[in-house]
Motif scaffolding. Structure first.
Motif, PDB file in Angstrom:
ATOM      1  N   GLY A   1      57.511  44.522  33.255  1.00  0.00           N
ATOM      2  CA  GLY A   1      57.448  44.377  31.961  1.00  0.00           C
ATOM      3  C   GLY A   1      58.335  44.237  31.411  1.00  0.00           C
ATOM      4  O   GLY A   1      59.645  44.304  31.826  1.00  0.00           O
TER       5      GLY A   1
ATOM      6  N   ARG B   1      45.098  46.031  29.530  1.00  0.00           N
ATOM      7  CA  ARG B   1      46.345  46.176  27.987  1.00  0.00           C
ATOM      8  C   ARG B   1      45.672  47.284  26.711  1.00  0.00           C
ATOM      9  O   ARG B   1      44.705  47.535  27.038  1.00  0.00           O
TER      10      ARG B   1
ATOM     11  N   TYR C   1      51.020  47.121  29.256  1.00  0.00           N
ATOM     12  CA  TYR C   1      49.606  46.743  30.488  1.00  0.00           C
ATOM     13  C   TYR C   1      49.955  47.934  31.341  1.00  0.00           C
ATOM     14  O   TYR C   1      50.328  48.243  32.190  1.00  0.00           O
TER      15      TYR C   1
ATOM     16  N   LEU D   1      53.901  40.665  36.465  1.00  0.00           N
ATOM     17  CA  LEU D   1      53.230  42.274  36.547  1.00  0.00           C
ATOM     18  C   LEU D   1      53.489  42.606  38.188  1.00  0.00           C
ATOM     19  O   LEU D   1      52.505  41.705  39.103  1.00  0.00           O
TER      20      LEU D   1
ATOM     21  N   THR E   1      51.590  41.123  23.370  1.00  0.00           N
ATOM     22  CA  THR E   1      52.143  42.545  23.180  1.00  0.00           C
ATOM     23  C   THR E   1      51.362  43.492  23.602  1.00  0.00           C
ATOM     24  O   THR E   1      49.860  43.392  22.629  1.00  0.00           O
TER      25      THR E   1
ATOM     26  N   VAL F   1      55.266  45.417  27.127  1.00  0.00           N
ATOM     27  CA  VAL F   1      55.139  43.666  28.052  1.00  0.00           C
ATOM     28  C   VAL F   1      55.314  43.441  25.795  1.00  0.00           C
ATOM     29  O   VAL F   1      54.396  43.971  24.972  1.00  0.00           O
TER      30      VAL F   1
ATOM     31  N   LEU G   1      55.832  36.012  32.183  1.00  0.00           N
ATOM     32  CA  LEU G   1      56.269  37.218  33.158  1.00  0.00           C
ATOM     33  C   LEU G   1      55.128  37.732  34.541  1.00  0.00           C
ATOM     34  O   LEU G   1      54.034  37.150  34.152  1.00  0.00           O
TER      35      LEU G   1
END
Length: 123
Positions: A9, A38, A94, A20, A91, A119, A18
């Protein structure tokens, strides 16, 4: 028992990417379906993506279709979530989760959870 540790993150600008990772230890990882969920501040936890034990079947929430890709490497006991074209509404914290048997999009079906990774997508 299955222990799950997320990583990857961070802070990214809108449109960025990104990846993860969720490393698993404990019982045989390949026997577990894995999911990503999330939770944004003030909101309920929501399903993001899931993958069956083999890696051949994947499922996505509408919010991530076409942008997110879930995958797994059973040799490395790791599941991934590649997130592209990120939006501020992505946002959240997660979480990865594991369950034996068939894959599910419901959080209550999962037995094991990681601690989460933040995140943040800036506009």
């Amino acid at each position: 028992q299955v222990q799950l540790v997320e990583s990857g993150g961070g802070l990214v600008q809108a449109g960025g990417s990104l990846r993860l990772s969720c490393a698993a230890s404990g019982r045989v990882f390949s026997r577990y379906a894995m999911g990503w969920f999330r939770q944004a501040p003030g909101k309920e936890r929501e399903f993001v993506a899931a993958i069956d034990w083999s890696g051949f079947r994947t499922y996505y929430a509408d919010s991530g279709k076409g942008r997110f890709t879930i995958s797994r490497d059973n040799a490395k006991n790791t599941v991934y979530l590649q997130m592209n074209s990120l939006k501020p509404e992505d946002t959240a914290v997660y979480y990865c989760a594991a369950k034996p048997g068939v894959v599910s999009g419901e959080g209550y079906d999962y037995n094991y959870w990681g601690q989460g990774t933040q995140v943040t997508v800036s506009s």
